[in-house]
Design a protein around this motif. Structure first.
Motif, PDB file in Angstrom:
ATOM      1  N   SER A  48      -6.096   9.606  -5.320  1.00 18.25           N
ATOM      2  CA  SER A  48      -6.067   9.814  -3.868  1.00 18.25           C
ATOM      3  C   SER A  48      -5.800   8.523  -3.104  1.00 18.25           C
ATOM      4  CB  SER A  48      -7.404  10.370  -3.376  1.00 18.25           C
ATOM      5  OG  SER A  48      -7.775  11.464  -4.129  1.00 18.25           O
ATOM      6  N   TYR A  49      -6.016   7.394  -3.751  1.00 13.87           N
ATOM      7  CA  TYR A  49      -5.868   6.124  -3.037  1.00 13.87           C
ATOM      8  C   TYR A  49      -4.579   5.396  -3.420  1.00 13.87           C
ATOM      9  CZ  TYR A  49     -10.819   7.109  -2.480  1.00 13.87           C
ATOM     10  OH  TYR A  49     -12.013   7.721  -2.201  1.00 13.87           O
ATOM     11  N   LEU A  50      -3.796   6.006  -4.283  1.00 14.02           N
ATOM     12  CA  LEU A  50      -2.609   5.331  -4.826  1.00 14.02           C
ATOM     13  C   LEU A  50      -1.543   5.071  -3.765  1.00 14.02           C
ATOM     14  CD1 LEU A  50      -1.564   6.745  -8.276  1.00 14.02           C
ATOM     15  CD2 LEU A  50      -2.127   4.413  -7.636  1.00 14.02           C
ATOM     16  N   ALA A 108       5.070   3.539  10.316  1.00 12.87           N
ATOM     17  CA  ALA A 108       3.807   4.279  10.320  1.00 12.87           C
ATOM     18  C   ALA A 108       3.322   4.429   8.889  1.00 12.87           C
ATOM     19  CB  ALA A 108       3.992   5.659  10.952  1.00 12.87           C
ATOM     20  N   GLU A 109       2.057   4.118   8.684  1.00 14.83           N
ATOM     21  CA  GLU A 109       1.443   4.280   7.367  1.00 14.83           C
ATOM     22  C   GLU A 109       0.259   5.219   7.480  1.00 14.83           C
ATOM     23  OE1 GLU A 109       0.836   1.020   4.795  1.00 14.83           O
ATOM     24  OE2 GLU A 109       1.708  -0.412   6.211  1.00 14.83           O
ATOM     25  N   ARG A 110      -0.136   5.771   6.343  1.00 14.62           N
ATOM     26  CA  ARG A 110      -1.265   6.712   6.344  1.00 14.62           C
ATOM     27  C   ARG A 110      -2.581   6.018   5.983  1.00 14.62           C
ATOM     28  NH1 ARG A 110       0.525  10.028   1.750  1.00 14.62           N
ATOM     29  NH2 ARG A 110       1.521   8.035   1.296  1.00 14.62           N
ATOM     30  N   LEU A 162      -2.460   3.352   2.892  1.00 14.03           N
ATOM     31  CA  LEU A 162      -1.988   3.791   1.572  1.00 14.03           C
ATOM     32  C   LEU A 162      -0.721   3.081   1.135  1.00 14.03           C
ATOM     33  CD1 LEU A 162      -2.441   7.653   1.285  1.00 14.03           C
ATOM     34  CD2 LEU A 162      -3.771   5.822   0.243  1.00 14.03           C
ATOM     35  N   GLU A 163       0.213   2.873   2.037  1.00 14.49           N
ATOM     36  CA  GLU A 163       1.523   2.360   1.620  1.00 14.49           C
ATOM     37  C   GLU A 163       1.488   0.865   1.308  1.00 14.49           C
ATOM     38  OE1 GLU A 163       1.103   4.540   3.993  1.00 14.49           O
ATOM     39  OE2 GLU A 163       2.424   6.247   3.575  1.00 14.49           O
ATOM     40  N   SER A 164       1.283   0.039   2.337  1.00 15.90           N
ATOM     41  CA  SER A 164       1.346  -1.407   2.103  1.00 15.90           C
ATOM     42  C   SER A 164      -0.028  -2.002   1.782  1.00 15.90           C
ATOM     43  CB  SER A 164       1.924  -2.106   3.331  1.00 15.90           C
ATOM     44  OG  SER A 164       0.996  -2.032   4.404  1.00 15.90           O
ATOM     45  N   ARG A 165      -1.053  -1.153   1.765  1.00  6.80           N
ATOM     46  CA  ARG A 165      -2.430  -1.599   1.498  1.00  6.80           C
ATOM     47  C   ARG A 165      -2.863  -2.696   2.463  1.00  6.80           C
ATOM     48  NH1 ARG A 165      -1.155  -0.959  -4.927  1.00  6.80           N
ATOM     49  NH2 ARG A 165      -1.241   1.308  -4.870  1.00  6.80           N
ATOM     50  N   THR A 166      -2.461  -2.511   3.718  1.00  7.94           N
ATOM     51  CA  THR A 166      -2.818  -3.450   4.783  1.00  7.94           C
ATOM     52  C   THR A 166      -4.189  -3.074   5.354  1.00  7.94           C
ATOM     53  OG1 THR A 166      -0.492  -3.728   5.377  1.00  7.94           O
ATOM     54  CG2 THR A 166      -2.114  -4.274   7.074  1.00  7.94           C
ATOM     55  N   PRO A 167      -5.069  -4.064   5.558  1.00 11.03           N
ATOM     56  CA  PRO A 167      -6.358  -3.756   6.195  1.00 11.03           C
ATOM     57  C   PRO A 167      -6.136  -3.202   7.602  1.00 11.03           C
ATOM     58  CG  PRO A 167      -6.351  -5.983   5.304  1.00 11.03           C
ATOM     59  CD  PRO A 167      -4.945  -5.478   5.206  1.00 11.03           C
ATOM     60  N   LEU A 168      -6.986  -2.292   8.024  1.00  7.08           N
ATOM     61  CA  LEU A 168      -6.809  -1.648   9.330  1.00  7.08           C
ATOM     62  C   LEU A 168      -6.711  -2.668  10.464  1.00  7.08           C
ATOM     63  CD1 LEU A 168      -7.492   0.870   7.729  1.00  7.08           C
ATOM     64  CD2 LEU A 168      -8.914   1.629   9.612  1.00  7.08           C
ATOM     65  N   LYS A 169      -7.501  -3.742  10.360  1.00  2.05           N
ATOM     66  CA  LYS A 169      -7.556  -4.703  11.471  1.00  2.05           C
ATOM     67  C   LYS A 169      -6.226  -5.426  11.668  1.00  2.05           C
ATOM     68  CE  LYS A 169      -9.414  -8.431   8.638  1.00  2.05           C
ATOM     69  NZ  LYS A 169      -8.877  -9.742   8.989  1.00  2.05           N
ATOM     70  N   ASN A 170      -5.331  -5.368  10.679  1.00  2.27           N
ATOM     71  CA  ASN A 170      -4.049  -6.059  10.820  1.00  2.27           C
ATOM     72  C   ASN A 170      -2.942  -5.192  11.419  1.00  2.27           C
ATOM     73  OD1 ASN A 170      -5.427  -8.097   9.657  1.00  2.27           O
ATOM     74  ND2 ASN A 170      -4.225  -8.200   7.768  1.00  2.27           N
ATOM     75  N   PHE A 171      -3.257  -3.947  11.725  1.00  2.00           N
ATOM     76  CA  PHE A 171      -2.246  -3.077  12.337  1.00  2.00           C
ATOM     77  C   PHE A 171      -2.115  -3.400  13.823  1.00  2.00           C
ATOM     78  CE2 PHE A 171      -2.677  -0.674   8.498  1.00  2.00           C
ATOM     79  CZ  PHE A 171      -1.504   0.048   8.395  1.00  2.00           C
ATOM     80  N   ASP A 172      -0.986  -2.981  14.414  1.00  2.00           N
ATOM     81  CA  ASP A 172      -0.821  -3.097  15.862  1.00  2.00           C
ATOM     82  C   ASP A 172      -1.617  -2.005  16.576  1.00  2.00           C
ATOM     83  OD1 ASP A 172       0.965  -5.284  15.918  1.00  2.00           O
ATOM     84  OD2 ASP A 172       2.628  -3.955  15.372  1.00  2.00           O
TER      85      ASP A 172
END
Lengths: 631, 228
Positions: A33-35, A85-87, A109-119
């Protein structure tokens, strides 16, 4: 129990690299589920995009991946080269424990970016019991819970979906809400954001909010102050001169030409609705008075058969799904449903692509349609109320003979299972209505005699939920039935239904429906309760294994708020309600009239069958009567 | 109907797919590729494909096998190409061969699997423990699942255990019974060897074998083996 809100340091958070993820996944129950490496998932170089948006669903992957709105917005945003847009989904408890212990922020899920780094992070608000999960995801993602604590580099947190129609309980946690359909407004927001990001240093958050507050359909809660007199809410004060006093709901006027995805992400794991989805139409004109979706998605807008056929072809080719769901609020009411089924059957039958029709009316016509796509398995009907009188009250325009005819047809065409949905605690309900309900079930259960040698396999499942009064419906003025009485009526049904052969009885937890009712008509004061319940460990409340009602009771007590006052809220018809600054486009006069008709047991016709009923919606092609003109 | 035997690998992140996840992934790749797969008859037709032996969640498989039945003939290499175009990274068809229709499906004849584990550190007593196991006649262990606790003799399921040097690294080879007649999981063998706590140890499945008259046969010999 007891997660400390501050046990995630904001500095020195670790990033999830390719090597790390495997170490995380080895230790959880559902690693796949996290892949986030599914077919049709979109990958872009972060350096190449101007706006990075996280689309967050505040529940587990298998629930969130079943949601159509998310799929539409994901594809819509990603078709623009400048936007990405990522999920983002909620982690299950085992994954959350590892993230917290190892100080790893929740990631996309896609780039495995921490939430705080999103716009920007957009949350879909589908049900009230997901609200503490939102707080958990923000905290796990390294984002301050309160919008007024967010600074320069923090993302803007956006809410959308049905919950945004009464956003007040969530107001302090969101930078802004989007009211209505997202297809047009989301790209508008992202364009304004890209412009703001280009021209400014990112410290001026207020400048951006002021700009978008002028876009119709955007509600910036920090620009509004709820007013109370002696504890009673009486209105909203607009604090910002450019913010509108009433926020209008956005609708996509022409669904036919609106964006719709031609491919969906194909999950590896078995998600709740593991199939391709074709949205036949949006909105519903049936006018069931308890149903929020029936009011907040008006008017009915259909796609044509040729457009649907074309979309279906692309979606199946690009995903390989073995099932195509023909989705809408009431699929058998699509005006060309027979033609559509025939064409799709012709197109896909030889390739073993099954069609499915969710949300069917409980009548013989709908059942014949269902038979056309699949004659095996069970069938689900939602009479909602057991007696004709009560069905009139809720404007569920279906007669007992129709239900029985459909059930009879289901049995004789070889189906082995009928599932019936009912609600208890509907306005004006008496014990006689519940007795009628059991009699109706009895009549349906008796049909097993006609099933011949299959009769032992034939099952009836009765599923009963508790009525939750919702904002922007005619029942917004109606209190919810008190908890002990809900439990008593559940027990009444259990006692009566257990005597029937071949009948199973299931019910929704009364306490869950109670909390839904509290927040569905809640005001801004409830935000502190959400925060406290979350801090005490509440999350994923829609899952009965994690739902903890005593914890919620403590959270209410801790904030000195009496939840009964919300669930049992019975405002006067002319009171200013906490969601009155959100305008669905339906007239208040119409809702009042519907409420009064409900109490008299008068039904209101479907405007698509007998002409305009005067709901007040301006952008509706059926509109004939002006606001406020009685039937 | 045409019967094909596919050899494929499941590696990288995709090792986290369960057997059912993998099956879904194959079936949807078939549809996207427009491969004319044959379907079973009846109320609820299912595509005719069957995997040789389910592979556990978290394990990579280097040479896995699958029987696939098509309603029309397809050239093997074309078929392989169309599959691989539709697969996510980590999943790859390595070889496809045509099989006589009357052949038994692989699932019914597969009897052994070769698992390989890296050994970052070899405990000094490991070779002895290993030899000890191979010398035993019976090795009864308690197996526990959600419902039952039962005693099982694992020894007949352990065909061979070896530590070999592969490119200067100590590597454990486990040839274990698998399939319809019972078997043992590699994790259970690691427990016997007292290695189960070493999280640095990564196990993968190298290959599957058909047991025939006491000898091991690679399925149709379509993938190379470097063991034994």
């Amino acid at each position: 129990m007891g997660y400390n809100k501050s046990n995630l340091p904001k500095k020195g958070l670790r990033l999830v690299t390719e090597i790390d993820i495997s170490r995380l996944l080895e230790r959880v129950r559902k690693p796949a589920s996290y892949l986030g490496r599914e077919i049709n998932a979109v990958f872009k170089k972060l350096g190449d995009v101007k706006v990075h948006l996280g689309l967050a669903f505040p529940d587990l992957y298998e629930v969130g991946m079943s949601h159509l709105g998310l799929k539409i917005l994901y594809a819509l945003v990603n078709k623009e080269p400048d936007f990405y847009a990522e999920r983002i989904f909620a982690p299950a408890r085992d994954m959350e424990d590892i993230l917290r212990k190892e100080k790893i922020p929740l990631f996309s899920l896609e780039s495995r970016t921490p939430l705080k780094n999103f716009d920007l992070i957009g949350f879909t608000l589908q049900y009230e019991l997901s609200y503490t999960t939102i707080l958990n995801m923000l905290d796990l993602g390294g984002i301050p819970l309160h919008s007024d604590q967010r600074k320069g580099g923090d993302p803007f947190v956006i809410g959308g979906g049905p919950g945004a129609l009464n956003p007040e309980p969530l107001a302090p946690f969101f930078d802004f809400f989007v009211i209505g359909d997202g297809e047009e407004i989301l790209p508008e927001i992202l364009k304004v954001f890209a412009h703001w990001k280009d021209g400014h240093d990112r410290r001026g958050r207020a400048a951006f909010l002021k700009k978008i507050a002028r876009i119709p359909g955007i509600y910036v809660p920090s620009f509004y102050e709820p007013l109370y007199f002696q504890g009673k809410f009486y209105g909203m004060k607009v604090l910002e001169k450019d913010a509108p006093s009433v926020i209008e709901r956005r609708t996509v006027p022409d669904l036919e030409n609106a964006f719709y995805p031609e491919s969906f992400v194909v999950p590896y794991v078995d998600v709740v609705h593991d199939r391709a989805v074709l949205e036949l139409f949006r909105g519903c004109s049936k006018g069931c008075r308890f149903c929020q979706a029936g009011y907040i998605y008006r008017p009915v807008r259909e796609r044509t058969v040729s457009r649907l056929k074309e979309l279906a072809g692309s979606i199946i080719n690009s995903t390989g799904f073995e099932e195509l769901s023909l989705s809408s609020l009431s699929s058998s009411d699509y005006s060309c449903i027979e033609g559509l089924l025939e064409e799709l059957e012709q197109k896909f039958g030889k390739d073993y692509v099954r069609l499915s029709l969710p949300s069917l009316r409980a009548d013989a016509y709908a059942l014949r349609l269902a038979d056309q796509v699949n004659r095996s398995g069970g069938v689900t009907f939602a009479p909602e109320a057991g007696s004709q009188r009560l069905r009139n009250v809720i404007n569920k325009k279906i007669a007992e003979e129709e239900i029985l005819e459909a059930a009879h047809l289901a049995v004789s065409s070889g189906r082995s299972h009928i599932k019936l949905y009912f609600m208890i605690g509907l306005p004006t309900e008496t014990e006689e209505d519940l007795s009628e309900l059991t009699r109706l079930v009895q009549k349906i259960a008796n049909l097993r005699q006609t099933a011949g040698n299959r009769k032992h396999a034939f099952k009836v499942t009765v599923s009963v939920s508790t009525f939750v009064p919702k904002a922007h419906t005619p029942f917004q003025w109606e209190p919810q039935l008190e908890l002990p009485e809900v439990r008593r009526r559940q027990e009444f049904l259990r006692q009566h239904l257990r005597k029937l052969r071949g009948v199973d009885f299931t019910w929704h937890e009364a306490e869950m429906s109670f909390l839904e009712a509290v927040f569905a008509r809640g005001d801004r004061l409830l935000a502190s309760v959400l925060e406290r319940a979350y801090a005490m460990g509440s999350r994923l409340d829609a899952w009965s294994e994690s739902f903890n009602f005593p914890l919620w009771e403590k959270a209410f007590a801790g904030e000195e708020i009496e939840p009964q006052n919300y669930a049992r809220y019975k405002p006067a018809l002319d009171d200013y309600l906490p969601w009155d600054h959100i305008d669905t486009g339906l007239s208040r006069e119409f809702l009042k009239r519907e409420y009064q008709r409900a109490l008299k047991g008068d039904i209101t016709y479907d405007c698509r069958e007998r002409g305009c009923v005067g709901c007040g919606l301006e952008n509706c092609s059926l509109r004939q009567v002006e606001k406020g003109v009685p039937l | 109907m045409y019967h094909y035997r596919l050899c494929f690998s499941k590696e990288g992140d995709l090792k986290f797919l369960s057997h059912l996840d993998l099956m879904r992934t194959f079936i949807r790749a078939l549809r996207r590729a427009g491969v004319p797969v044959a379907y079973s008859k009846g109320f609820n037709p299912q595509p005719k494909l069957s995997f040789a032996a389910p592979l556990g969640v978290g394990l990579e498989g280097k040479n896995e096998y699958l029987d696939l039945y098509l309603s029309e003939h397809r050239e093997e290499n074309k078929l392989m190409e169309s599959f691989n175009e539709q697969f996510p990274p980590g999943l790859k068809i390595k070889k496809i061969s045509t099989v006589e229709l009357n052949q038994h499906p692989l699932a019914s004849v597969i009897g052994a699997a070769l698992y390989v584990a890296n050994l970052p550190a070899v405990p000094p007593d490991l070779p002895q423990t290993l030899a000890g196991i191979l010398h035993m006649d019976t090795l009864v262990k308690v197996r526990q699942d959600k419902k039952n606790v039962k005693k099982v003799d694992l020894r007949p399921f352990i065909y061979d255990l070896k530590i070999k040097d592969v490119d200067g690294k100590d590597t454990l080879f486990m040839l274990l019974a698998t399939g319809s007649k019972g078997g043992v999981r590699p994790q259970e063998v690691l427990e016997l060897l007292h290695l189960e706590r070493d999280t640095e140890i990564k196990v993968y499945r190298q290959d599957l074998f058909i047991l025939e008259g006491g000898t091991l046969k690679n399925p149709e010999g379509i993938c190379s083996v470097y063991y034994l």
